[in-house]
Design a protein around this motif. Structure first.
Motif, PDB file in Angstrom:
ATOM      1  N   GLU A  19       0.830  -1.196   0.000  1.00 45.01           N
ATOM      2  CA  GLU A  19       0.000   0.000   0.000  1.00 45.01           C
ATOM      3  C   GLU A  19       0.874   1.260   0.000  1.00 45.01           C
ATOM      4  O   GLU A  19       1.880   1.334   0.698  1.00 45.01           O
ATOM      5  CB  GLU A  19      -0.924   0.012   1.226  1.00 45.01           C
ATOM      6  N   LYS A  20       0.472   2.244  -0.779  1.00 41.95           N
ATOM      7  CA  LYS A  20       1.293   3.458  -0.923  1.00 41.95           C
ATOM      8  C   LYS A  20       1.151   4.395   0.277  1.00 41.95           C
ATOM      9  O   LYS A  20       2.087   5.107   0.631  1.00 41.95           O
ATOM     10  CB  LYS A  20       0.909   4.181  -2.210  1.00 41.95           C
ATOM     11  N   ARG A  21      -0.020   4.396   0.887  1.00 45.35           N
ATOM     12  CA  ARG A  21      -0.224   5.254   2.060  1.00 45.35           C
ATOM     13  C   ARG A  21       0.586   4.740   3.239  1.00 45.35           C
ATOM     14  O   ARG A  21       0.655   3.534   3.485  1.00 45.35           O
ATOM     15  CB  ARG A  21      -1.712   5.260   2.416  1.00 45.35           C
ATOM     16  N   ASN A  22       1.218   5.624   3.978  1.00 47.27           N
ATOM     17  CA  ASN A  22       1.970   5.232   5.169  1.00 47.27           C
ATOM     18  C   ASN A  22       0.978   4.933   6.297  1.00 47.27           C
ATOM     19  O   ASN A  22       0.483   5.845   6.959  1.00 47.27           O
ATOM     20  CB  ASN A  22       2.938   6.345   5.580  1.00 47.27           C
ATOM     21  N   ILE A  23       0.684   3.677   6.508  1.00 47.61           N
ATOM     22  CA  ILE A  23      -0.364   3.285   7.458  1.00 47.61           C
ATOM     23  C   ILE A  23       0.187   3.329   8.875  1.00 47.61           C
ATOM     24  O   ILE A  23       1.189   2.675   9.179  1.00 47.61           O
ATOM     25  CB  ILE A  23      -0.892   1.874   7.132  1.00 47.61           C
ATOM     26  N   PRO A  24      -0.427   4.081   9.766  1.00 48.92           N
ATOM     27  CA  PRO A  24       0.072   4.184  11.145  1.00 48.92           C
ATOM     28  C   PRO A  24       0.049   2.830  11.860  1.00 48.92           C
ATOM     29  O   PRO A  24      -0.818   1.988  11.605  1.00 48.92           O
ATOM     30  CB  PRO A  24      -0.913   5.156  11.804  1.00 48.92           C
ATOM     31  N   VAL A  25       0.994   2.663  12.773  1.00 45.25           N
ATOM     32  CA  VAL A  25       1.082   1.425  13.555  1.00 45.25           C
ATOM     33  C   VAL A  25      -0.228   1.153  14.286  1.00 45.25           C
ATOM     34  O   VAL A  25      -0.683   0.007  14.365  1.00 45.25           O
ATOM     35  CB  VAL A  25       2.275   1.494  14.539  1.00 45.25           C
ATOM     36  N   ILE A  29      -2.306  -2.352  14.324  1.00 44.63           N
ATOM     37  CA  ILE A  29      -2.616  -3.064  15.566  1.00 44.63           C
ATOM     38  C   ILE A  29      -4.122  -3.309  15.667  1.00 44.63           C
ATOM     39  O   ILE A  29      -4.568  -4.415  16.020  1.00 44.63           O
ATOM     40  CB  ILE A  29      -2.105  -2.269  16.783  1.00 44.63           C
ATOM     41  N   ALA A  30      -4.917  -2.302  15.331  1.00 49.10           N
ATOM     42  CA  ALA A  30      -6.376  -2.451  15.396  1.00 49.10           C
ATOM     43  C   ALA A  30      -6.854  -3.556  14.454  1.00 49.10           C
ATOM     44  O   ALA A  30      -7.760  -4.330  14.795  1.00 49.10           O
ATOM     45  CB  ALA A  30      -7.053  -1.123  15.053  1.00 49.10           C
ATOM     46  N   LEU A  31      -6.240  -3.642  13.267  1.00 47.38           N
ATOM     47  CA  LEU A  31      -6.622  -4.687  12.315  1.00 47.38           C
ATOM     48  C   LEU A  31      -6.282  -6.069  12.866  1.00 47.38           C
ATOM     49  O   LEU A  31      -7.107  -6.991  12.814  1.00 47.38           O
ATOM     50  CB  LEU A  31      -5.914  -4.464  10.976  1.00 47.38           C
ATOM     51  N   VAL A  32      -5.079  -6.229  13.409  1.00 47.09           N
ATOM     52  CA  VAL A  32      -4.688  -7.523  13.971  1.00 47.09           C
ATOM     53  C   VAL A  32      -5.598  -7.894  15.134  1.00 47.09           C
ATOM     54  O   VAL A  32      -6.043  -9.044  15.251  1.00 47.09           O
ATOM     55  CB  VAL A  32      -3.213  -7.519  14.414  1.00 47.09           C
ATOM     56  N   ALA A  58       7.993  -0.997   8.324  1.00 46.03           N
ATOM     57  CA  ALA A  58       8.983  -0.423   9.247  1.00 46.03           C
ATOM     58  C   ALA A  58       8.573  -0.537  10.713  1.00 46.03           C
ATOM     59  O   ALA A  58       9.427  -0.638  11.588  1.00 46.03           O
ATOM     60  CB  ALA A  58       9.225   1.040   8.894  1.00 46.03           C
ATOM     61  N   GLY A  59       7.291  -0.536  11.017  1.00 45.32           N
ATOM     62  CA  GLY A  59       6.848  -0.577  12.408  1.00 45.32           C
ATOM     63  C   GLY A  59       6.496  -1.956  12.914  1.00 45.32           C
ATOM     64  O   GLY A  59       5.730  -2.091  13.890  1.00 45.32           O
ATOM     65  N   SER A  60       7.064  -2.998  12.319  1.00 46.12           N
ATOM     66  CA  SER A  60       6.658  -4.365  12.663  1.00 46.12           C
ATOM     67  C   SER A  60       6.877  -4.715  14.132  1.00 46.12           C
ATOM     68  O   SER A  60       6.037  -5.374  14.760  1.00 46.12           O
ATOM     69  CB  SER A  60       7.400  -5.374  11.775  1.00 46.12           C
ATOM     70  N   MET A 281      -7.993   1.227   4.829  1.00 47.59           N
ATOM     71  CA  MET A 281      -6.597   1.628   4.948  1.00 47.59           C
ATOM     72  C   MET A 281      -5.951   1.970   3.609  1.00 47.59           C
ATOM     73  O   MET A 281      -4.860   2.520   3.564  1.00 47.59           O
ATOM     74  CB  MET A 281      -5.783   0.500   5.611  1.00 47.59           C
ATOM     75  N   ARG A 282      -6.638   1.635   2.529  1.00 47.48           N
ATOM     76  CA  ARG A 282      -6.091   1.949   1.200  1.00 47.48           C
ATOM     77  C   ARG A 282      -5.923   3.442   1.021  1.00 47.48           C
ATOM     78  O   ARG A 282      -6.699   4.245   1.542  1.00 47.48           O
ATOM     79  CB  ARG A 282      -7.046   1.440   0.110  1.00 47.48           C
ATOM     80  N   ALA A 283      -4.911   3.816   0.251  1.00 49.82           N
ATOM     81  CA  ALA A 283      -4.738   5.235  -0.099  1.00 49.82           C
ATOM     82  C   ALA A 283      -5.920   5.697  -0.951  1.00 49.82           C
ATOM     83  O   ALA A 283      -6.427   4.945  -1.795  1.00 49.82           O
ATOM     84  CB  ALA A 283      -3.436   5.419  -0.865  1.00 49.82           C
ATOM     85  N   GLU A 284      -6.339   6.909  -0.695  1.00 56.92           N
ATOM     86  CA  GLU A 284      -7.450   7.468  -1.497  1.00 56.92           C
ATOM     87  C   GLU A 284      -6.960   7.797  -2.900  1.00 56.92           C
ATOM     88  O   GLU A 284      -5.851   8.183  -3.108  1.00 56.92           O
ATOM     89  CB  GLU A 284      -7.995   8.734  -0.805  1.00 56.92           C
TER      90      GLU A 284
END
Length: 284
Positions: A19-25, A29-32, A58-60, A281-284
């Motif tokens: 995904e191109k949008r930088n998805i916040p950690v 976490i909410a998805l998991v 990066a935030g794994s 979460m997809r980029a618009e």
């Protein structure tokens, strides 16, 4: 009932990585946490590859630290080398995964190494994991088609699967990375791989680029495969496979398996909730 079938949820890693949008950690976490309520046994939610190559992951470590771990769920992480292995251990991943390719062209594009070099790179990880009883899953990309080499011979897939299984991978996930496979191609590939790895140790990983993922799952079911990777909301794709669309959607696979009479143990209402969250979460 037709028996038991399992969906291995890969959305928080394979689904989001491209995904191109930088998805916040916090969103990851909410998805998991939502997926953890759905009844999965295994959820892949982290990747300890270099952020230079896959910035979305990066935030794994923060994701693994922040999730609410549900009893009976293993939280998995992708690890390309010993540094990634050490980072996954530090983050308390419950299992790790290594990723090889069945084609030389994709192997070099994806991890800048030949197939043989990639297997040599995995050996110390598998040896270290064996000493602490850490489960290791093996992925094989491009099991029918490669964007660089064209058609992939079933014997080549079998050779890589044989090596990974012999090295200690408890399960081999066979990936139609481009989503170009047909049921006939899947069947030919599986017949070759079943000769070297027990079918109960195989999983199907189908992308739905060509709209054939469900038909390919049916082909795999007919040959004894009972584990399938899928991503909530159908997110995904591979940055090194031009034109590859998303993974087959978890909600579609779960509904299909239930229609066929398989017990997945999953709560479809929760999966639909997670799918909506993933798509948002997809980029618009």
């Amino acid at each position: 009932m037709a028996g038991r079938a399992e969906i291995f949820e890969v959305g928080p890693r394979d689904g989001l990585q491209n995904e191109k949008r930088n998805i916040p950690v916090a969103e990851k976490i909410a998805l998991v946490d939502c997926l953890s309520r759905a009844g999965f046994s295994r959820i892949e939610c982290a990747s300890f590859v270099s952020p230079k190559w896959v910035p979305q992951m990066a935030g794994s470590a923060e994701v693994l630290d922040g999730i609410q771990r549900a009893e009976g769920v293993r939280y998995a992480a992708l690890t390309p080398n010993m540094r990634g292995y050490d980072d996954a251990l530090a983050a308390k991943a419950d299992e790790i995964a290594v990723f090889a390719s069945a084609s030389e062209g994709f192997s070099r594009a994806n991890i800048n190494a030949s197939i043989e070099e990639s297997l040599e790179r995995f050996a110390p990880m598998l040896e270290a994991a064996r000493h602490i009883d850490l489960p290791v899953r093996g992925y094989i990309s491009c099991v029918t088609d490669c964007p660089y080499d064209g058609d992939v011979a079933p014997a080549q897939v079998a050779a890589v699967a044989d090596r990974l299984f012999a090295m200690g991978c408890y399960e081999i996930s066979l990936g139609d990375t481009l989503g170009r496979a047909s049921p006939d191609k899947v069947a030919r590939m599986l017949l070759a791989v079943r000769d070297v790895v027990p079918v109960g140790r195989l999983a199907g990983h189908f992308h739905d680029t060509g709209g054939k993922a469900i038909a390919n799952i049916d082909a795999a079911l007919s040959l004894g495969v009972r584990v399938f990777d899928a991503a909530a909301g159908g997110l995904g794709g591979c940055p090194y496979a031009p034109g590859a669309a998303g993974n087959v959607a978890t909600e579609a696979v779960a509904e299909h398996l239930e229609r066929l009479g398989y017990d997945t143990g999953l709560d479809l209402a929760v999966i639909r909730e997670a799918a909506e969250m993933a798509r948002s979460m997809r980029a618009e």
